[in-house]
Design a protein around this motif. Structure first.
Motif, PDB file in Angstrom:
ATOM      1  N   GLY A  38      19.027   5.321-103.561  1.00  0.00           N
ATOM      2  CA  GLY A  38      20.093   4.846-102.700  1.00  0.00           C
ATOM      3  C   GLY A  38      19.792   4.906-101.222  1.00  0.00           C
ATOM      4  N   LYS A  39      18.561   5.247-100.868  1.00  0.00           N
ATOM      5  CA  LYS A  39      18.194   5.380 -99.454  1.00  0.00           C
ATOM      6  C   LYS A  39      17.079   4.401 -99.078  1.00  0.00           C
ATOM      7  CE  LYS A  39      19.540  10.220 -98.946  1.00  0.00           C
ATOM      8  NZ  LYS A  39      20.209  10.303-100.254  1.00  0.00           N
ATOM      9  N   ALA A  40      17.159   3.914 -97.842  1.00  0.00           N
ATOM     10  CA  ALA A  40      16.110   3.075 -97.261  1.00  0.00           C
ATOM     11  C   ALA A  40      15.428   3.885 -96.170  1.00  0.00           C
ATOM     12  CB  ALA A  40      16.697   1.796 -96.678  1.00  0.00           C
ATOM     13  N   LEU A  41      14.197   4.259 -96.415  1.00  0.00           N
ATOM     14  CA  LEU A  41      13.469   5.155 -95.524  1.00  0.00           C
ATOM     15  C   LEU A  41      12.195   4.468 -95.045  1.00  0.00           C
ATOM     16  CD1 LEU A  41      13.777   8.341 -97.767  1.00  0.00           C
ATOM     17  CD2 LEU A  41      15.204   7.779 -95.795  1.00  0.00           C
ATOM     18  N   LEU A  42      11.908   4.592 -93.750  1.00  0.00           N
ATOM     19  CA  LEU A  42      10.708   3.989 -93.175  1.00  0.00           C
ATOM     20  C   LEU A  42       9.790   5.073 -92.648  1.00  0.00           C
ATOM     21  CD1 LEU A  42       9.314   1.281 -92.389  1.00  0.00           C
ATOM     22  CD2 LEU A  42      10.359   1.544 -90.134  1.00  0.00           C
ATOM     23  N   GLY A  43       8.520   5.026 -93.064  1.00  0.00           N
ATOM     24  CA  GLY A  43       7.500   5.936 -92.551  1.00  0.00           C
ATOM     25  C   GLY A  43       6.506   5.180 -91.700  1.00  0.00           C
ATOM     26  N   ILE A  44       6.201   5.703 -90.519  1.00  0.00           N
ATOM     27  CA  ILE A  44       5.296   5.038 -89.576  1.00  0.00           C
ATOM     28  C   ILE A  44       4.197   6.007 -89.177  1.00  0.00           C
ATOM     29  CG2 ILE A  44       5.113   3.763 -87.408  1.00  0.00           C
ATOM     30  CD1 ILE A  44       8.144   3.389 -87.478  1.00  0.00           C
ATOM     31  N   ASP A  45       2.965   5.546 -89.249  1.00  0.00           N
ATOM     32  CA  ASP A  45       1.798   6.333 -88.849  1.00  0.00           C
ATOM     33  C   ASP A  45       1.096   5.586 -87.721  1.00  0.00           C
ATOM     34  OD1 ASP A  45      -0.435   7.953 -88.674  1.00  0.00           O
ATOM     35  OD2 ASP A  45      -1.406   7.096 -90.454  1.00  0.00           O
ATOM     36  N   ILE A  46       1.239   6.078 -86.505  1.00  0.00           N
ATOM     37  CA  ILE A  46       0.644   5.435 -85.334  1.00  0.00           C
ATOM     38  C   ILE A  46      -0.710   6.083 -85.041  1.00  0.00           C
ATOM     39  CG2 ILE A  46       0.866   5.028 -82.851  1.00  0.00           C
ATOM     40  CD1 ILE A  46       3.829   4.771 -83.198  1.00  0.00           C
ATOM     41  N   GLY A  47      -1.754   5.273 -85.002  1.00  0.00           N
ATOM     42  CA  GLY A  47      -3.089   5.769 -84.704  1.00  0.00           C
ATOM     43  C   GLY A  47      -3.683   5.097 -83.493  1.00  0.00           C
ATOM     44  N   GLY A  48      -4.938   5.402 -83.215  1.00  0.00           N
ATOM     45  CA  GLY A  48      -5.598   4.855 -82.042  1.00  0.00           C
ATOM     46  C   GLY A  48      -6.126   3.447 -82.231  1.00  0.00           C
ATOM     47  N   THR A  49      -6.248   2.992 -83.492  1.00  0.00           N
ATOM     48  CA  THR A  49      -6.724   1.635 -83.750  1.00  0.00           C
ATOM     49  C   THR A  49      -5.761   0.822 -84.598  1.00  0.00           C
ATOM     50  OG1 THR A  49      -7.990   2.412 -85.669  1.00  0.00           O
ATOM     51  CG2 THR A  49      -9.161   2.252 -83.566  1.00  0.00           C
ATOM     52  N   ASP A  50      -4.766   1.476 -85.204  1.00  0.00           N
ATOM     53  CA  ASP A  50      -3.802   0.720 -86.003  1.00  0.00           C
ATOM     54  C   ASP A  50      -2.494   1.482 -86.164  1.00  0.00           C
ATOM     55  OD1 ASP A  50      -4.179   2.578 -88.196  1.00  0.00           O
ATOM     56  OD2 ASP A  50      -5.994   1.491 -88.713  1.00  0.00           O
TER      57      ASP A  50
END
Length: 613
Positions: free
Chosen positions: A182-194
């Protein structure tokens, strides 16, 4: 044991002189030529931590030996402040106050103690981070870091005890992985090239997206955040298409979700989606974001990494004002989140530790009882620590800044951007982990070991455009195409397929540096967790990890390295990722971990609201 003269000879010959070995050398000096000084750090959490160092008396050394000892002392202080941090510091040296005053003066000059933040260079950049942290902590205020000297003995150490949560740290991890329906969850991994993103809906992965970028070349915060906001918007539309089972909408945005799609493709897809459906109307329940900088209380406070180098150079004295726009990124992201939802931001290192802990707690909760310590090996070396109390310490944890090598002097002559250089891209300081354990370490060691022995391979690097020769040195192009990732993949593939011991030596030497790092981490931070779990591009090939592990054990038989490979796929989301034919765990594990972190911060948010009622 080596002598000072032997250390200098090694440094001149281009060999490393590791700080751990040099410390052991000085510790064995007799009392008639040496004295003891204790670096006492007042921690940001109110505790006190002491670090004894033994130093030769000035009268007993001269020339290069004196220079190396002073560089060692500055490295000791720099490593402590870069990882543990602190609000102030005192040098205690009973019976040797004059020597202590001289070292305090050395520190003040090298670190720019009295300078404004915009004029601090080299060592002093870590003070900028600490002062931003002090101001960002609850009840904090803008004030300067201070350093004093005393001939009194150091005070007793003290720690701030933290309560252990229900079910221990394993309970924290298990709750983060559960209750996703029942949940909409977003995971973001910010790196130096992508940037990598994972959208999870109802406990399943709905979408993965990878976006290439080069943040170090951006001069404004607006440039920095534009692609991030486009990605947040794009995946919200994907969420709507999944929720509404809208195949037509999914088709409109499909091309923009592809691996090669950039900013313009995303803008076109968003325009077409709005034209077809009006407002999106979809909001995430929570967003978890892994960010490559110091984060305190959801606020990005570091500002001294390679990623913001061009921004610092453009804005000069006004840099803090510009960077402040990025500090409050969590507030801006909230417009993509539903009412009552949450945004959680932590450094990429702690996110790696969290990711590993969540997966391990599924089948082996006892393995995380002492917390988790992890590293990410990619553009930089990220470091993460979740303690046995289930807490992320409010410390800089900038382990990638550790100075581990006092030698390799010929390689100091090169410009920091030169592939052969041991000088940090950002601080210009020599011997930091950035050039020993990250992709830059692979590139540097490839030239160090192959230039004379395998000129055919070096010629191939040039012919393929991975490295270009200019009048001022050898450089890896970042435009029109960023060649760093392709170059790394090429070297790793060669090492795996050829079995050439020279190529293997590259990764063995990285393992040695990781073993030195482990000893420095143990000395300064004293984590209960002994194992070091490795994430990132450098360990995605088993051969390369095995070589690193061999190198680490050759230096320290107690080194305990583990790799975050497909074997960590234990939660339903990570198993979803493992089953993908298009994406790999090595690529997206951290982004999946960020989804679990989003659930973790959502639970914390709910608990605070319940407590408030």
């Amino acid at each position: 044991m080596q002598s000072l003269d032997q250390c200098i000879a090694r440094a001149r010959a281009g060999d490393p002189v590791y700080i751990t070995d040099f410390r052991a050398l000085l510790a064995a000096l007799p009392d008639d030529v040496a004295f003891d000084l204790t670096i006492s750090v007042a921690r940001l959490d109110g505790g006190v931590r002491n670090y004894p160092v033994r130093l030769p008396r000035d009268a007993s050394i001269a020339g290069p030996a004196r220079d190396m000892v002073r560089e060692y002392f500055l490295a000791e202080v720099y490593n402590i402040l870069s990882s543990l941090g602190g609000a102030s510091m005192t040098f205690h040296c009973p019976g040797h106050l004059d020597e202590g005053k001289a070292y305090r003066a050395l520190f003040a000059e090298a670190f720019g103690l009295s300078l404004p933040t915009s004029r601090r260079q080299g060592y002093g950049k870590c003070l900028n981070v600490l002062e931003r942290m002090i101001a960002a902590l609850p009840g904090g205020e803008a004030r300067r870091f201070t350093c004093t000297v005393s001939d009194a003995p150091a005070p007793a150490e003290s720690e701030t005890a933290a309560p252990v949560p229900d079910g221990g740290v394993a309970g924290v991890f298990r709750r983060a992985a559960g209750g996703l329906d029942g949940k909409a969850l977003l995971g973001i991994d910010i790196g130096g090239t992508d940037i990598k993103l994972v959208l999870a809906m109802d406990g399943r992965i709905a979408c993965c997206k990878e976006f290439d970028w080069y943040p170090a070349g951006m001069e404004t915060v607006e440039e920095f955040v534009e692609p991030l906001f486009l990605l947040l918007d794009l995946l919200a539309w994907k969420g709507r298409a999944v929720r509404d089972r809208d195949d037509e909408l999914a088709g409109i945005i499909a091309a923009a979700l592809g691996r090669e799609a950039g900013v313009e493709e995303m803008k076109v897809a968003l325009f077409r989606a709005r034209d077809a459906r009006g407002a999106c109307g979809f909001r995430y329940d929570a967003v978890g974001l892994s960010f490559p900088d110091v984060v305190v209380g959801n606020k990005i406070v570091g500002g001294e990494t390679l990623k913001t180098r061009d921004m610092r150079e453009r804005w000069g004295d006004d840099y803090d004002r510009e960077f402040n726009k990025l500090t409050h990124l969590d507030d801006v992201i909230r417009r993509f989140v539903a009412a009552g939802g949450a945004v959680g931001i932590i450094n990429d290192g702690p996110m790696a530790a969290f990711t590993a802990g969540v997966e391990a707690a599924v089948t082996a909760p006892e393995s995380v009882a002492d917390g988790v310590f992890a590293h990410t090996l990619g553009t930089e070396l990220g470091s993460g620590w979740m303690t046995e109390t289930g807490a992320f310490p409010d410390i800089p944890l900038e382990v990638y800044n550790f100075i581990i090598d006092l030698g390799s002097w010929p390689e100091r002559a090169h410009h920091p951007d030169d592939v052969r250089s041991v000088n940090n891209f950002n601080t210009r300081l020599p011997g930091t982990l950035q050039k020993y354990t990250s992709q830059s370490g692979v590139f540097r060691l490839a030239f160090k070991f192959l230039q004379d022995a395998r000129p055919d391979l070096v010629d191939a690097f040039m012919e393929k455009g991975f490295v270009v020769r200019r009048d001022d040195g050898l450089f890896i192009p970042t435009s029109p195409r960023d060649m760093r990732k392709p170059f790394l993949e090429y070297i790793m593939e060669l090492a795996e397929q050829s079995g050439d011991p020279l190529l293997g030596r590259i990764f063995e030497e990285i393992g040695v540096a990781l073993a030195v790092t482990g000893r420095e981490v143990d000395r300064i931070l004293r984590p209960a967790a002994r194992k070091r779990i490795l994430f990132g591009r450098l360990v995605k090939r088993p051969c390369c990890f095995d070589l690193m592990r061999r190198g680490a054990l050759s230096y320290d038989p107690a080194a305990d390295l583990a790799v975050a490979d497909d074997s960590i796929a234990l939660t339903p989301l990570m198993r979803d990722l493992g089953a993908s034919r298009e994406y790999t765990i090595a690529q997206f594990a951290q982004a999946v971990g960020a989804v679990h972190f989003a659930k973790y911060v959502l639970e914390l948010n709910d608990a605070k609201e319940e407590h408030g009622r």
